[in-house]
Scaffold this motif. Structure first.
Motif, mmCIF file in Angstrom:
data_model
loop_
_atom_site.group_PDB
_atom_site.id
_atom_site.type_symbol
_atom_site.label_atom_id
_atom_site.label_comp_id
_atom_site.label_asym_id
_atom_site.label_seq_id
_atom_site.Cartn_x
_atom_site.Cartn_y
_atom_site.Cartn_z
ATOM 1 N N TRP A 134 0.852 -1.179 0.000
ATOM 2 C CA TRP A 134 0.000 0.000 0.000
ATOM 3 C C TRP A 134 0.893 1.237 0.000
ATOM 4 N N LEU A 135 0.322 2.338 -0.467
ATOM 5 C CA LEU A 135 1.033 3.617 -0.443
ATOM 6 C C LEU A 135 0.831 4.279 0.912
ATOM 7 N N THR A 136 1.933 4.636 1.567
ATOM 8 C CA THR A 136 1.848 5.295 2.871
ATOM 9 C C THR A 136 1.890 6.808 2.754
ATOM 10 N N GLY A 137 2.018 7.345 1.574
ATOM 11 C CA GLY A 137 2.062 8.783 1.359
ATOM 12 C C GLY A 137 1.954 9.085 -0.121
ATOM 13 N N THR A 138 2.097 10.351 -0.464
ATOM 14 C CA THR A 138 1.994 10.780 -1.858
ATOM 15 C C THR A 138 3.339 10.612 -2.561
ATOM 16 N N PRO A 139 3.380 9.932 -3.703
ATOM 17 C CA PRO A 139 4.642 9.809 -4.439
ATOM 18 C C PRO A 139 5.181 11.180 -4.852
ATOM 19 N N GLU A 140 6.493 11.253 -4.962
ATOM 20 C CA GLU A 140 7.161 12.513 -5.308
ATOM 21 C C GLU A 140 7.325 12.602 -6.824
ATOM 22 N N PHE A 141 6.623 13.570 -7.430
ATOM 23 C CA PHE A 141 6.703 13.811 -8.868
ATOM 24 C C PHE A 141 7.465 15.113 -9.103
ATOM 25 N N GLN B 263 -7.950 11.899 14.864
ATOM 26 C CA GLN B 263 -8.858 12.803 14.171
ATOM 27 C C GLN B 263 -8.522 12.877 12.678
ATOM 28 N N ALA B 264 -7.228 12.939 12.347
ATOM 29 C CA ALA B 264 -6.833 12.989 10.934
ATOM 30 C C ALA B 264 -7.227 11.709 10.200
ATOM 31 N N ALA B 265 -7.030 10.557 10.846
ATOM 32 C CA ALA B 265 -7.391 9.288 10.203
ATOM 33 C C ALA B 265 -8.891 9.205 9.953
ATOM 34 N N VAL B 266 -9.703 9.627 10.944
ATOM 35 C CA VAL B 266 -11.161 9.580 10.776
ATOM 36 C C VAL B 266 -11.610 10.560 9.700
ATOM 37 N N ARG B 267 -10.991 11.759 9.669
ATOM 38 C CA ARG B 267 -11.372 12.748 8.663
ATOM 39 C C ARG B 267 -11.085 12.245 7.256
ATOM 40 N N GLN B 268 -9.947 11.554 7.072
ATOM 41 C CA GLN B 268 -9.625 11.027 5.745
ATOM 42 C C GLN B 268 -10.587 9.922 5.334
ATOM 43 N N LEU C 296 -6.603 6.046 3.294
ATOM 44 C CA LEU C 296 -6.163 5.242 4.432
ATOM 45 C C LEU C 296 -4.805 5.687 4.944
ATOM 46 N N THR C 297 -4.272 6.780 4.389
ATOM 47 C CA THR C 297 -2.929 7.211 4.786
ATOM 48 C C THR C 297 -2.852 7.526 6.267
ATOM 49 N N GLY C 298 -3.878 8.207 6.797
ATOM 50 C CA GLY C 298 -3.869 8.559 8.221
ATOM 51 C C GLY C 298 -3.864 7.347 9.117
ATOM 52 N N LEU C 299 -4.607 6.290 8.738
ATOM 53 C CA LEU C 299 -4.632 5.068 9.539
ATOM 54 C C LEU C 299 -3.274 4.381 9.532
ATOM 55 N N TYR C 300 -2.623 4.315 8.353
ATOM 56 C CA TYR C 300 -1.308 3.684 8.286
ATOM 57 C C TYR C 300 -0.280 4.469 9.097
ATOM 58 N N ARG C 301 -0.323 5.799 9.026
ATOM 59 C CA ARG C 301 0.614 6.597 9.801
ATOM 60 C C ARG C 301 0.371 6.438 11.301
ATOM 61 N N LEU C 302 -0.887 6.354 11.692
ATOM 62 C CA LEU C 302 -1.211 6.163 13.103
ATOM 63 C C LEU C 302 -0.644 4.850 13.614
ATOM 64 N N ALA C 303 -0.832 3.776 12.854
ATOM 65 C CA ALA C 303 -0.318 2.473 13.273
ATOM 66 C C ALA C 303 1.205 2.443 13.231
ATOM 67 N N ASP C 304 1.799 3.094 12.229
ATOM 68 C CA ASP C 304 3.256 3.077 12.091
ATOM 69 C C ASP C 304 3.933 3.840 13.226
ATOM 70 N N LYS C 305 3.408 5.044 13.560
ATOM 71 C CA LYS C 305 4.068 5.879 14.558
ATOM 72 C C LYS C 305 3.779 5.410 15.975
ATOM 73 N N ARG C 306 2.582 4.893 16.229
ATOM 74 C CA ARG C 306 2.210 4.511 17.579
ATOM 75 C C ARG C 306 2.680 3.107 17.960
ATOM 76 N N THR C 307 2.948 2.274 16.966
ATOM 77 C CA THR C 307 3.341 0.896 17.270
ATOM 78 C C THR C 307 4.748 0.579 16.800
ATOM 79 N N GLY C 308 5.319 1.381 15.904
ATOM 80 C CA GLY C 308 6.647 1.100 15.382
ATOM 81 C C GLY C 308 6.676 0.014 14.331
ATOM 82 N N ALA C 309 5.519 -0.447 13.873
ATOM 83 C CA ALA C 309 5.451 -1.511 12.861
ATOM 84 C C ALA C 309 5.092 -0.891 11.521
ATOM 85 N N HIS C 310 5.671 -1.453 10.455
ATOM 86 C CA HIS C 310 5.405 -0.944 9.114
ATOM 87 C C HIS C 310 4.271 -1.707 8.429
#
Length: 421
Positions: free
Chosen positions: A55-62, A328-333, A341-355
């Motif tokens: 899955w994409l965890t953010g916006t690709p750099e163009f 709040q950011a994850a729910v808003r997205q 789903l970017t906010g949910l992935y970032r929440l899980a990544d930063k709060r749990t340390g798992a990718h």
């Protein structure tokens, strides 16, 4: 020593290969719309699919795309998520696009360029390269020597005057604002207007404002150019601001058109005489003192505003990095359009340390519920509304002191010297 049998060796080999194939894969697919019979000045969409097996965890750099002999603008994704099966493997991603307007007939080449895509299970963005593409551009029919840079479906012109006071007085400038709206055209292709006939007033052109026109969905449908010409009449009388015209190519009717703004007559009133401009010395001192006070107050106000903005930015960053802010950011997205789903992935990544959500140190039941909710977006028949309703309560239940289900914690060690109490 006993040698393992063939089934055991096969299992070890499969496990070893699995450990080396967990790296995320990123694919790039490109296409032109339309891909044939392209004319000079025609709008062409260059679409780029960024696909990954995770899955994409953010916006690709163009990076900005430069194409010789063409006008290019980056359109972004506009929420066009995709899922595709390639050689029996499932991929997920987003479609991004550039808008091209080739100006020169012949062969136009789109150079290859690198894209950095942040994907799941990878600590750093994955760099991929797009293929080089070329396409033929046919010249415009019945146009040989005409110098035309604007090709559009429709062009609309309007103008207005702005003055410093209620009327136009000698010695005071007047600004003529001209708006050009071109549909199905790039804003950069709109040229300055030219005078159709010489006028009595000669003005100074100010820097133009160029911006795209979008519809309700955020898609770019054309461009707008706002020009300002400043006139400074120094004597009273009647002046005539010259008519302005614009020559452009109608892409629907395949013909040259000319749009014109009519001339504007203006009446300039006499300015203030010398006797009316004399100011007593005492009043000059009062004006100077008032000006100095205003300068001091302006400096203090700017300092206060700068510090206030700094505090607001710092508080905002703390809120965005906090657990409630990330929830709040994850729910808003999830509730937004399009859903992300970017906010949910970032929440899980930063709060749990798992990718990966599969490796998150959440309770087994909560982790499986999250995975089931996400799977609803990528099912053969997606159910985004149902998946959103499932995921929002689960996101709100995520706590900062997460527990793992990897077994109880180790007991505390006894004191080193139990005799000394």
């Amino acid at each position: 020593m006993r040698v393992p049998g063939k089934p055991v060796l096969a299992a070890i080999l499969v496990s070893h290969l699995a450990d080396h194939t967990l790296a995320a894969e990123v694919r790039i697919e490109t296409r032109l719309v339309p891909d044939a019979d392209i004319r000079s000045g025609q709008s062409v969409s260059y679409e780029v699919d960024v696909l990954t097996d995770t899955w994409l965890t953010g916006t690709p750099e163009f990076r900005p795309l430069e194409v010789a002999g063409a006008l290019v603008s980056f359109q972004g994704s506009q929420g066009r998520s995709i899922q595709r099966t390639i050689e029996g493997k499932r991929y997920f991603g987003v479609t991004y696009s550039y808008r091209l307007i080739p100006l020169d007939p012949g062969v136009t080449t789109l150079p290859s360029f690198r894209i950095k895509a942040p994907v799941g299970q990878e600590d750093a963005p994955v760099a991929v390269t797009t293929p080089e593409r070329s396409f033929a551009v046919q010249p415009l029919p019945a146009v040989e020597s005409a110098d035309i840079s604007l090709l559009a479906a429709d062009v609309q012109l309007s103008q207005s005057l702005s003055t410093t006071g209620g009327g136009i007085a000698a010695g005071h400038p007047v600004v003529r604002e001209i708006r050009v709206r071109a549909h199905q055209a790039l804003a950069l292709s709109i040229p300055p207007l030219t005078a159709s006939s010489p006028g009595e007033a000669v003005g100074t052109r100010l820097p133009a404002d160029i911006r795209p026109i979008t519809d309700e969905g955020g898609s770019i449908t054309g461009g707008e150019r706002i020009e300002r010409i400043r006139y400074s009449p120094d004597q009273a009388g009647t002046y005539r601001l010259p008519a302005l015209s614009l020559t452009w190519w109608d892409i629907d009717d395949d013909r040259i058109r000319q749009s014109t703004l009519p001339a504007l007559p203006i009446e300039v009133l006499p300015g203030a005489g010398p006797s009316e401009t004399r100011v007593p010395t005492s009043w000059l001192l009062v004006i100077l003192a008032a000006g100095a006070s205003m300068a001091i107050l302006t400096g203090c106000r700017r300092t206060i505003r700068s510090r206030t903005r700094h505090v607001i930015r710092r508080v905002r960053r703390r809120w965005q990095n906090s657990l409630p802010g990330q929830k709040q950011a994850a729910v808003r997205q999830l509730r937004g359009t399009p859903r992300e789903l970017t906010g949910l992935y970032r929440l899980a990544d930063k709060r749990t340390g798992a990718h990966s959500l599969r490796d998150c140190p959440l309770e087994c039941r909560q982790r499986e519920a999250l995975m089931a909710g996400i799977a609803g977006y990528y099912a053969p028949r997606p159910e985004p509304e149902t998946s959103t309703r499932r995921l929002i309560p689960l996101i709100r239940k995520i706590k900062s002191d997460l527990r793992t289900d990897r077994g109880p914690r180790s007991a505390q060690l006894p004191p080193l010297n139990p005799r000394q109490r």
